[in-house]
Design a protein around this motif. Structure first.
Motif, PDB file in Angstrom:
ATOM      1  N   GLU A   1      -1.161 -21.326  -8.216  1.00 32.44           N
ATOM      2  CA  GLU A   1      -0.514 -20.394  -7.302  1.00 32.44           C
ATOM      3  C   GLU A   1       0.896 -20.109  -7.791  1.00 32.44           C
ATOM      4  O   GLU A   1       1.628 -21.028  -8.142  1.00 32.44           O
ATOM      5  N   ILE A   2       1.240 -18.847  -7.840  1.00 33.78           N
ATOM      6  CA  ILE A   2       2.587 -18.445  -8.232  1.00 33.78           C
ATOM      7  C   ILE A   2       3.148 -17.551  -7.134  1.00 33.78           C
ATOM      8  O   ILE A   2       2.404 -16.941  -6.380  1.00 33.78           O
ATOM      9  N   SER A   3       4.449 -17.507  -7.049  1.00 32.89           N
ATOM     10  CA  SER A   3       5.132 -16.629  -6.098  1.00 32.89           C
ATOM     11  C   SER A   3       5.944 -15.614  -6.885  1.00 32.89           C
ATOM     12  O   SER A   3       6.579 -15.966  -7.878  1.00 32.89           O
ATOM     13  N   THR A   4       5.923 -14.391  -6.421  1.00 31.59           N
ATOM     14  CA  THR A   4       6.738 -13.371  -7.066  1.00 31.59           C
ATOM     15  C   THR A   4       8.189 -13.547  -6.640  1.00 31.59           C
ATOM     16  O   THR A   4       8.491 -14.246  -5.668  1.00 31.59           O
ATOM     17  N   ASN A   5       9.077 -12.908  -7.350  1.00 37.12           N
ATOM     18  CA  ASN A   5      10.479 -12.856  -6.946  1.00 37.12           C
ATOM     19  C   ASN A   5      10.582 -11.983  -5.700  1.00 37.12           C
ATOM     20  O   ASN A   5       9.642 -11.247  -5.363  1.00 37.12           O
ATOM     21  N   PRO A   6      11.710 -12.013  -4.992  1.00 34.64           N
ATOM     22  CA  PRO A   6      11.860 -11.185  -3.782  1.00 34.64           C
ATOM     23  C   PRO A   6      11.622  -9.689  -4.033  1.00 34.64           C
ATOM     24  O   PRO A   6      11.191  -8.965  -3.133  1.00 34.64           O
ATOM     25  N   ASP A   7      11.862  -9.228  -5.262  1.00 39.20           N
ATOM     26  CA  ASP A   7      11.639  -7.806  -5.572  1.00 39.20           C
ATOM     27  C   ASP A   7      10.204  -7.528  -6.036  1.00 39.20           C
ATOM     28  O   ASP A   7       9.889  -6.435  -6.492  1.00 39.20           O
TER      29      ASP A   7
ATOM     30  N   TYR B   1      -6.555 -14.098  -5.365  1.00 40.68           N
ATOM     31  CA  TYR B   1      -6.103 -13.748  -4.019  1.00 40.68           C
ATOM     32  C   TYR B   1      -4.624 -13.388  -4.080  1.00 40.68           C
ATOM     33  O   TYR B   1      -3.876 -13.983  -4.845  1.00 40.68           O
ATOM     34  N   ILE B   2      -4.217 -12.449  -3.256  1.00 41.96           N
ATOM     35  CA  ILE B   2      -2.800 -12.122  -3.108  1.00 41.96           C
ATOM     36  C   ILE B   2      -2.441 -12.263  -1.639  1.00 41.96           C
ATOM     37  O   ILE B   2      -3.128 -11.731  -0.764  1.00 41.96           O
ATOM     38  N   LYS B   3      -1.356 -13.009  -1.374  1.00 38.88           N
ATOM     39  CA  LYS B   3      -0.915 -13.250  -0.002  1.00 38.88           C
ATOM     40  C   LYS B   3       0.338 -12.446   0.274  1.00 38.88           C
ATOM     41  O   LYS B   3       1.346 -12.576  -0.414  1.00 38.88           O
ATOM     42  N   THR B   4       0.247 -11.592   1.275  1.00 37.31           N
ATOM     43  CA  THR B   4       1.408 -10.885   1.800  1.00 37.31           C
ATOM     44  C   THR B   4       1.319 -10.952   3.309  1.00 37.31           C
ATOM     45  O   THR B   4       0.230 -11.011   3.885  1.00 37.31           O
TER      46      THR B   4
ATOM     47  N   PRO C   1       0.786  -1.242   0.000  1.00 40.30           N
ATOM     48  CA  PRO C   1       0.000   0.000   0.000  1.00 40.30           C
ATOM     49  C   PRO C   1       0.822   1.299   0.000  1.00 40.30           C
ATOM     50  O   PRO C   1       0.309   2.343  -0.373  1.00 40.30           O
ATOM     51  N   VAL C   2       2.092   1.219   0.396  1.00 40.80           N
ATOM     52  CA  VAL C   2       2.926   2.430   0.373  1.00 40.80           C
ATOM     53  C   VAL C   2       3.859   2.443  -0.848  1.00 40.80           C
ATOM     54  O   VAL C   2       4.877   3.111  -0.853  1.00 40.80           O
ATOM     55  N   ASN C   3       3.462   1.665  -1.877  1.00 41.93           N
ATOM     56  CA  ASN C   3       4.128   1.656  -3.172  1.00 41.93           C
ATOM     57  C   ASN C   3       5.555   1.122  -3.143  1.00 41.93           C
ATOM     58  O   ASN C   3       6.400   1.563  -3.908  1.00 41.93           O
ATOM     59  N   GLN C   4       5.821   0.161  -2.256  1.00 43.75           N
ATOM     60  CA  GLN C   4       7.107  -0.528  -2.206  1.00 43.75           C
ATOM     61  C   GLN C   4       6.923  -1.917  -2.800  1.00 43.75           C
ATOM     62  O   GLN C   4       5.943  -2.597  -2.506  1.00 43.75           O
ATOM     63  N   PRO C   5       7.850  -2.384  -3.652  1.00 45.18           N
ATOM     64  CA  PRO C   5       7.737  -3.751  -4.176  1.00 45.18           C
ATOM     65  C   PRO C   5       7.754  -4.758  -3.027  1.00 45.18           C
ATOM     66  O   PRO C   5       8.456  -4.572  -2.035  1.00 45.18           O
ATOM     67  N   VAL C   6       6.948  -5.816  -3.152  1.00 44.73           N
ATOM     68  CA  VAL C   6       6.830  -6.778  -2.069  1.00 44.73           C
ATOM     69  C   VAL C   6       6.716  -8.194  -2.642  1.00 44.73           C
ATOM     70  O   VAL C   6       6.072  -8.415  -3.657  1.00 44.73           O
ATOM     71  N   LYS C   7       7.384  -9.155  -1.978  1.00 45.02           N
ATOM     72  CA  LYS C   7       7.236 -10.565  -2.355  1.00 45.02           C
ATOM     73  C   LYS C   7       5.837 -11.001  -1.950  1.00 45.02           C
ATOM     74  O   LYS C   7       5.364 -10.691  -0.861  1.00 45.02           O
ATOM     75  N   ALA C   8       5.165 -11.716  -2.856  1.00 41.93           N
ATOM     76  CA  ALA C   8       3.790 -12.133  -2.590  1.00 41.93           C
ATOM     77  C   ALA C   8       3.510 -13.453  -3.286  1.00 41.93           C
ATOM     78  O   ALA C   8       4.224 -13.859  -4.205  1.00 41.93           O
ATOM     79  N   ASP C   9       2.457 -14.120  -2.834  1.00 40.87           N
ATOM     80  CA  ASP C   9       1.926 -15.293  -3.519  1.00 40.87           C
ATOM     81  C   ASP C   9       0.607 -14.872  -4.154  1.00 40.87           C
ATOM     82  O   ASP C   9      -0.199 -14.177  -3.523  1.00 40.87           O
TER      83      ASP C   9
END
Length: 88
Positions: free
Chosen positions: A38-44, A59-62, A12-20
């Motif tokens: 289900e996919i996972s993003t890279n750490p960035d 759904y997005i998991k953080t 929400p504060v516009n920072q890249p985040v790892k998520a599923d």
């Protein structure tokens, strides 16, 4: 038909985040069990993946919690989305 999506997930504060990211296919078997992609993003926070035709809840998991971000999203030959945000 497969749709290729790529981009970056931001918090929400516009920072890249790892998520599923979870795509739950609707109406294929029963209301209680539907195939999940289900996919996972890279750490960035970046991602690139393909999704098959169908109708999905997304759904997005953080931070260890899944958030429903869209329901009944249709992916077919007319879908022109290139990112998750475009799709939802």
């Amino acid at each position: 038909m497969n749709l290729t999506l790529s981009g970056t997930i931001y918090n929400p504060v516009n920072q890249p985040v790892k998520a599923d990211i979870r795509f739950v296919r609707k109406g294929t078997i029963s209301p209680y069990y539907n195939p999940v992609t289900e996919i996972s993003t890279n750490p960035d926070g970046s991602y690139t993946f393909e999704i098959n035709e169908g109708v999905y809840d997304i759904y997005i998991k953080t931070e260890n919690k899944f958030y429903l971000v869209a329901t009944a999203v249709k992916v077919d030959e007319n879908t022109t989305a290139e990112t998750i945000n475009d799709l939802i």
